[in-house]
Scaffold this motif. Structure first.
Motif, PDB file in Angstrom:
ATOM      1  N   TRP A  42       2.846 -12.523 -33.253  1.00 31.30           N
ATOM      2  CA  TRP A  42       4.165 -12.558 -33.225  1.00 31.30           C
ATOM      3  C   TRP A  42       5.335 -12.330 -34.424  1.00 31.30           C
ATOM      4  N   THR A  71       5.370 -11.254 -29.620  1.00 30.84           N
ATOM      5  CA  THR A  71       6.218 -11.670 -29.163  1.00 30.84           C
ATOM      6  C   THR A  71       6.835 -12.594 -30.539  1.00 30.84           C
ATOM      7  N   TYR A  78      10.043 -21.096 -34.570  1.00 30.71           N
ATOM      8  CA  TYR A  78       9.138 -20.030 -34.939  1.00 30.71           C
ATOM      9  C   TYR A  78       7.793 -20.563 -35.249  1.00 30.71           C
TER      10      TYR A  78
END
Length: 451
Positions: A42, A71, A78
């Motif tokens: 991520w 991602t 986040y």
């Protein structure tokens, strides 16, 4: 932090293979399924996504048993998703980490220490720009991240607006500041401010309640860090956020030097030279600049790509103003990639993090001209790639060369400090509270460390 696509497929593959040659040895403790399959990664910066997709593709070619699924989630969502994922056991195997966040992750034992992998795979910590690797060593002496990039602060300004105001690039590059009258920095901000009838901020008849172009844009109050908003000013007064860094346990928001600086900064909104805080809710400071609503925005090097991409805007980048101490200052921040302690793919995650921290990947990032990578050589390639795009980034790199940087404050309780300082700073910048009210907020912050 570039357009310089001098890396042919063969060169990339060779570099990747070279960088990964050390990754298959000592790091594996479980082997087997831990070194195979799909791992999740991520990040929050959409501007960097293409570069890391290329890194993931190159990594997969060198490690066909491992696939990286990336991602990208915006900053505002986040960290909530990361934290919730850790609680529910669904966090990503690897994620982009921040200095303000990782101390709390260490406390809750959510990060995997990388010391054994770094030692076994002989990762060269000396390849990174000075000080970046040290930032990711916790109070327990263990390493929780490998550096990916670094950033400093500068002034993005509209060249045409400056020229129309009679301000040359040389003048914009040599601004001075003090907390008493704002120096030539305030003079430039005032002169660049224009009301809806065409009057400048320093001219008789200027209407501060009907402004067409603000001399200085406003993103937010900066809460307790003020990274892009005011930290480059407070640092020139001799003020420090904490008693020591990293791992300070006493904050200094009650210091007169700090409060005087914030009083001056907040006065810009009262004078009409900077937007009022309430108008920034739901707004994007960078896009306001791109729309011609602000002449100067103070921001970080990670925003170069966005600011240089606005059509119809001739972008200038000037260094932060010189303070009363005769020097400039900039917060020096560096991101890293960390591994979630709950990963089921430990060995694959280690390989990916080591690759992310290698020149093979960071050269790819450099070529995209988005950020300055942590590896020294890659950093230099990034600067060259920006130059090839016609963007002079010396205002950012000069801080590193001149050693006018100071570290992002690394402490425990970052989220709680934010919870105290954001409303306190919002109140001051909105004109609802005097800067002296920050003394009470400071007492609340320091009480967190007394427990």
């Amino acid at each position: 932090m570039m357009n310089k696509k001098a890396f042919g497929a063969v060169a990339v593959a060779a570099a990747a293979a070279l960088a990964l040659s050390a990754c298959g040895s000592g790091s594996s403790s479980g082997g087997g399924e831990s070194a195979k399959g799909e791992i999740s990664y991520w990040l929050w910066d959409a501007n960097q996504l293409p570069a890391y997709q290329q890194c993931a593709s190159d990594f997969h070619k060198a490690n066909p048993d491992i696939t990286v699924k990336i991602t990208q989630t915006g900053w505002d969502d986040y960290w909530g998703k990361i934290t919730n994922g850790m609680a529910s056991g669904t966090a990503p195997d690897v994620f982009t980490d921040h200095l303000a966040k990782y101390p709390d992750f260490i406390k809750t034992k959510q990060l995997m220490a990388l010391d054994d992998a770094v030692a076994n795979d002989k990762v060269d910590l000396g390849q990174y720009n000075e000080g970046l690797a040290d930032l990711w060593v916790g109070q327990d002496g263990k390493r929780y991240g490998l550096p990916k990039d670094w950033d400093t602060i500068a002034l993005f300004y509209n060249k045409k607006m400056a020229a129309d105001a009679g301000l040359t690039p040389e003048q914009m590059g040599s601004l001075t500041w003090n907390a008493q009258d704002g120096g030539t920095y305030e003079k430039a901000i005032a002169h660049l401010t224009v009301d809806k009838s065409g009057k400048r901020g320093d001219e008789p008849g200027f209407d501060k309640n009907n402004v067409a172009v603000y001399g200085l844009g406003l993103e937010s109050s900066g809460a307790g860090m003020g990274q892009t908003q005011w930290s480059f000013l407070t640092a020139t007064t001799g003020w420090n956020h904490t008693d020591k860094n990293p791992w300070g346990t006493h904050f200094n928001y009650d210091d007169k030097k700090f409060q005087d600086t914030i009083t001056w900064w907040a006065s810009l909104a009262e004078k009409g030279y900077m937007p009022k805080l309430e108008t920034t809710v739901g707004a994007n400071a960078a896009d306001n600049f791109g729309a011609g609503k602000a002449a100067i925005n103070t921001s970080g090097s990670w925003m170069i790509g966005q600011y240089s991409g606005y059509k119809g805007i001739q972008l200038g980048i000037a260094p932060t103003p010189t303070g009363a101490d005769g020097k400039r200052a900039s917060m020096f921040n560096g991101l890293a990639d960390s591994i979630w302690a709950g990963t089921k793919k430990k060995d694959a995650a280690i390989k990916w993090v080591e690759y992310l921290g290698s020149a093979a990947c960071q050269d790819v990032v450099a070529a995209k001209a988005v950020v300055f990578p942590a590896v020294k050589g890659s950093s230099e390639k990034a600067a060259a790639a920006f130059k090839a795009k016609g963007v002079d980034v010396s205002a950012f790199t000069q801080h590193v060369k001149d050693k006018t940087t100071f570290l992002f404050p690394i402490t425990d309780n970052a989220a709680k400090i934010e919870g105290i300082m954001k409303p306190a700073m919002d109140g001051v910048v909105a004109g609802k509270s005097p800067a002296s009210s920050l003394t009470a907020a400071n007492e609340q912050v320091n009480a967190l460390f007394a427990k």
